[in-house]
Each structure stands twice: as C-alpha cells, then as structure tokens.
Design a protein around this motif. Structure first.
Motif, PDB file in Angstrom:
ATOM      1  N   SER A  38      -9.670  -3.452  38.678  1.00 29.69           N
ATOM      2  CA  SER A  38      -9.943  -2.017  38.164  1.00 29.69           C
ATOM      3  C   SER A  38     -11.227  -2.302  37.018  1.00 29.69           C
ATOM      4  O   SER A  38     -12.004  -1.575  37.162  1.00 29.69           O
ATOM      5  N   VAL A  39     -11.282  -3.329  36.417  1.00 28.61           N
ATOM      6  CA  VAL A  39     -12.225  -3.390  35.227  1.00 28.61           C
ATOM      7  C   VAL A  39     -13.616  -3.915  36.113  1.00 28.61           C
ATOM      8  O   VAL A  39     -14.577  -3.155  35.609  1.00 28.61           O
ATOM      9  N   ILE A  40     -13.321  -4.463  37.168  1.00 30.81           N
ATOM     10  CA  ILE A  40     -14.804  -5.089  37.489  1.00 30.81           C
ATOM     11  C   ILE A  40     -15.104  -3.927  38.510  1.00 30.81           C
ATOM     12  O   ILE A  40     -16.561  -3.555  38.334  1.00 30.81           O
ATOM     13  N   CYS A  41     -14.420  -3.068  39.021  1.00 32.74           N
ATOM     14  CA  CYS A  41     -14.798  -1.859  39.871  1.00 32.74           C
ATOM     15  C   CYS A  41     -15.491  -0.726  38.908  1.00 32.74           C
ATOM     16  O   CYS A  41     -16.354  -0.141  39.242  1.00 32.74           O
ATOM     17  N   ASP A  42     -14.898  -0.645  37.726  1.00 36.60           N
ATOM     18  CA  ASP A  42     -15.408   0.256  36.641  1.00 36.60           C
ATOM     19  C   ASP A  42     -16.820  -0.359  36.213  1.00 36.60           C
ATOM     20  O   ASP A  42     -17.929   0.615  36.051  1.00 36.60           O
ATOM     21  N   PHE A  43     -16.863  -1.482  36.047  1.00 33.81           N
ATOM     22  CA  PHE A  43     -18.255  -2.229  35.775  1.00 33.81           C
ATOM     23  C   PHE A  43     -19.455  -1.918  36.872  1.00 33.81           C
ATOM     24  O   PHE A  43     -20.433  -1.404  36.566  1.00 33.81           O
ATOM     25  N   LEU A  44     -18.822  -2.103  37.861  1.00 34.00           N
ATOM     26  CA  LEU A  44     -19.850  -1.998  39.116  1.00 34.00           C
ATOM     27  C   LEU A  44     -20.157  -0.437  39.092  1.00 34.00           C
ATOM     28  O   LEU A  44     -21.348  -0.141  39.472  1.00 34.00           O
ATOM     29  N   GLU A  45     -19.423   0.340  39.128  1.00 27.97           N
ATOM     30  CA  GLU A  45     -19.814   1.894  38.882  1.00 27.97           C
ATOM     31  C   GLU A  45     -20.758   2.224  37.927  1.00 27.97           C
ATOM     32  O   GLU A  45     -21.725   3.137  38.247  1.00 27.97           O
ATOM     33  N   ASP A  46     -20.209   1.603  36.760  1.00 25.65           N
ATOM     34  CA  ASP A  46     -21.290   2.216  35.766  1.00 25.65           C
ATOM     35  C   ASP A  46     -22.740   1.553  35.706  1.00 25.65           C
ATOM     36  O   ASP A  46     -23.651   2.157  35.504  1.00 25.65           O
ATOM     37  N   THR A  47     -22.769   0.067  36.373  1.00 24.63           N
ATOM     38  CA  THR A  47     -23.990  -0.489  36.405  1.00 24.63           C
ATOM     39  C   THR A  47     -24.815  -0.059  37.626  1.00 24.63           C
ATOM     40  O   THR A  47     -26.036  -0.081  37.538  1.00 24.63           O
ATOM     41  N   TYR A  48     -24.074   0.330  38.870  1.00 25.96           N
ATOM     42  CA  TYR A  48     -25.026   0.504  39.964  1.00 25.96           C
ATOM     43  C   TYR A  48     -24.597   2.016  40.390  1.00 25.96           C
ATOM     44  O   TYR A  48     -23.563   2.206  41.344  1.00 25.96           O
ATOM     45  N   PRO A  49     -24.716   3.081  39.705  1.00 23.22           N
ATOM     46  CA  PRO A  49     -24.379   4.478  40.001  1.00 23.22           C
ATOM     47  C   PRO A  49     -24.904   5.188  41.219  1.00 23.22           C
ATOM     48  O   PRO A  49     -24.610   6.114  41.602  1.00 23.22           O
ATOM     49  N   ASP A  50     -26.054   4.436  41.835  1.00 17.87           N
ATOM     50  CA  ASP A  50     -26.883   5.278  42.894  1.00 17.87           C
ATOM     51  C   ASP A  50     -26.049   5.401  44.142  1.00 17.87           C
ATOM     52  O   ASP A  50     -26.145   6.547  44.807  1.00 17.87           O
ATOM     53  N   VAL A 107      -7.153 -13.903  40.279  1.00 15.88           N
ATOM     54  CA  VAL A 107      -8.447 -13.430  41.293  1.00 15.88           C
ATOM     55  C   VAL A 107      -8.268 -11.902  41.182  1.00 15.88           C
ATOM     56  O   VAL A 107      -7.017 -11.354  41.418  1.00 15.88           O
ATOM     57  N   PRO A 108      -9.430 -11.245  41.279  1.00 21.23           N
ATOM     58  CA  PRO A 108     -10.688 -11.763  41.270  1.00 21.23           C
ATOM     59  C   PRO A 108     -11.324 -11.902  39.975  1.00 21.23           C
ATOM     60  O   PRO A 108     -10.718 -11.266  39.020  1.00 21.23           O
ATOM     61  N   ALA A 109     -12.665 -12.669  39.938  1.00 24.72           N
ATOM     62  CA  ALA A 109     -13.152 -12.326  38.758  1.00 24.72           C
ATOM     63  C   ALA A 109     -14.780 -12.478  39.009  1.00 24.72           C
ATOM     64  O   ALA A 109     -15.007 -12.983  40.484  1.00 24.72           O
ATOM     65  N   ILE A 110     -15.655 -11.972  38.239  1.00 25.52           N
ATOM     66  CA  ILE A 110     -17.050 -11.945  38.643  1.00 25.52           C
ATOM     67  C   ILE A 110     -17.913 -12.573  37.476  1.00 25.52           C
ATOM     68  O   ILE A 110     -17.399 -12.553  36.222  1.00 25.52           O
ATOM     69  N   THR A 111     -18.938 -13.142  37.884  1.00 29.64           N
ATOM     70  CA  THR A 111     -20.082 -13.362  36.874  1.00 29.64           C
ATOM     71  C   THR A 111     -21.238 -12.596  36.936  1.00 29.64           C
ATOM     72  O   THR A 111     -21.603 -12.347  38.045  1.00 29.64           O
ATOM     73  N   THR A 112     -21.455 -11.725  36.005  1.00 31.84           N
ATOM     74  CA  THR A 112     -22.753 -10.870  36.157  1.00 31.84           C
ATOM     75  C   THR A 112     -24.044 -11.580  35.955  1.00 31.84           C
ATOM     76  O   THR A 112     -24.033 -12.666  35.964  1.00 31.84           O
ATOM     77  N   ASP A 113     -25.096 -10.632  36.416  1.00 34.04           N
ATOM     78  CA  ASP A 113     -26.201 -11.175  36.391  1.00 34.04           C
ATOM     79  C   ASP A 113     -26.803 -11.707  35.113  1.00 34.04           C
ATOM     80  O   ASP A 113     -27.378 -12.786  35.052  1.00 34.04           O
ATOM     81  N   ASP A 114     -26.300 -11.427  33.979  1.00 34.42           N
ATOM     82  CA  ASP A 114     -26.559 -11.768  32.634  1.00 34.42           C
ATOM     83  C   ASP A 114     -25.449 -12.779  32.191  1.00 34.42           C
ATOM     84  O   ASP A 114     -25.415 -13.299  31.039  1.00 34.42           O
ATOM     85  N   GLY A 115     -24.513 -13.355  33.020  1.00 35.38           N
ATOM     86  CA  GLY A 115     -23.492 -14.511  32.893  1.00 35.38           C
ATOM     87  C   GLY A 115     -22.502 -14.050  32.082  1.00 35.38           C
ATOM     88  O   GLY A 115     -21.595 -15.212  31.563  1.00 35.38           O
TER      89      GLY A 115
END
Length: 225
Positions: A63-75, A48-56
């Motif tokens: 840390s990987v998930i948070c980097d993904f969120l930062e790259d994908t939602y930069p606003d 834990v944790p894990a995520i499933t993204t909008d595209d599955g």
C-alpha cells in the motif's frame, strides 16, 4: 529505473507489479524470497514486495509503494480526484484485505502441505469471510469497475486478493466464496482478459515451481532435528 524486489507467486508483489505496468512505469524485477538476507537489505521486515526508487530509496509494504507510485506518477491515475471517492476505493481495498485475504492466508500452510486445517480454524475463517461477503456485496459496484465507472487501485487489489481466496477457500472450506458476491465472478473474468493480468498470471505460474521448492526447503529446515 525502479527495481521491484520479490517473487511473482506473491499476490502482494503482483499488486505493485500491476500498478507499475498499468501506469507504464519502467522497472526491473529482482527475484528474492521473503525472509532472506538479500530481501532484508531493502525491506526492514524482510517482506515482499519492496522497491528501490530511481534515487536509491528502498520502500516496502504494497500500500505504501502504490501510494508512492500514485504521487510520483500521477499522469495515469489509479485513484479518483475526489477525496470521498478515494476513500471509497481504499475502503474496498481494506475490507478485501482484512476480511478476505488475511483469513484465507491462515489456510495457506495447510494448502501447501496438502493437509486439512483444524475445524476450529476453518470455523474462524468462515466467520470472518462471511462478514467480508456482506460488506463487499454492499460496496462493490461493477459499473463496470469495482468502485464505479473508472478503473482504480481497488480493481487491482481485489483481483490479486482473489488469487488467495480462490486457492484456499474451495480446497480447505469446500466453499466457492467468490460466488457469494453478486457480480464478482463476471468482473473477475473481465479483469482476467486484460493483457496486464494475463502477463502477471503467466509470470505467477512460471514462478510457482521455484517458490514451492523454496517453501518445502523452509518447512524441512523448520522440522525438529
């Protein structure tokens, strides 16, 4: 919509949850405990944790998930624009993990079982925590946030790390570790006042009885027959 898999009693789960809430990213939660078959379908290590993204796509490791969120939602950024400042934020996060969270995590089985950790283990943990205290006293700024003027991922990360430290160190080591870091307790009180932190804490407390039942079941199953 993103699905966040895990459970609210986990500080690593709450790191990702805090980032999602701060960035105002729509998500839903899927309650699943570490090591379960259900979690293995979305997390290769069953962690834990894990995520499933909008595209599955399934992603694990906070840390990987948070980097993904930062790259994908930069606003609504949680890292500075400067590469040097970003590295400083990550340095604080890494030291908090290696020299604060992980050593205290070794005490969790004794905390859950209501037993006293061996003295040798306590001494090992104390030595590592002492190194972390020295490092964080040098790095943390609290002006007003932990890495400087802007609220960053380091604030979220250290706030969640402190949940483990403050639970384990006083009870197992008779040591108020957070008091050893200048400004840490005042900053922590500020963090606790935010609506996001209060929601996460309420959810954590609400999940604890179910989580402790799960832990006790696991411990009983592990006992020799």
């Amino acid at each position: 919509m993103i699905t966040l898999h895990g459970f609210a009693a986990s500080n690593y789960y709450n790191i990702v949850k805090h980032a999602l809430l701060y960035k105002e990213i729509p998500f839903e939660e899927n309650l699943v405990f570490a090591g379960s078959d259900a979690l293995l379908t979305v997390s290769p290590m069953g962690k834990v944790p894990a995520i499933t993204t909008d595209d599955g796509v399934n992603l694990s490791e906070s840390s990987v998930i948070c980097d993904f969120l930062e790259d994908t939602y930069p606003d609504t950024p949680l890292y500075p624009k400067s590469a040097t400042e970003r590295a400083t934020v990550r340095q604080i996060m890494k030291i908090a993990e290696l020299y604060f969270e992980l050593p205290c995590r070794r005490l969790i089985p004794y905390l859950f079982s209501g037993t006293d950790a061996p003295n040798a283990l306590k001494e090992e943990v104390r030595q590592v925590l002492t190194r972390g205290i020295i490092a964080l006293n040098r790095l943390c700024q609290y002006s007003p946030w932990i890495a400087g003027r802007a609220f960053t991922m380091a604030d979220i990360y250290v706030h969640s790390v402190n949940t483990v430290v403050s639970a384990c160190a006083p009870s197992q080591l008779d040591w108020d570790v957070l008091a050893e870091i200048n400004g840490m307790k005042e900053w922590r009180n500020t963090m606790r006042q935010s609506d996001i932190a209060q929601k996460i804490e309420a959810d954590r407390l609400a999940n604890m009885p179910e989580f402790m039942t799960h832990i006790k079941t696991q411990m009983q199953a592990a006992q020799p027959k």
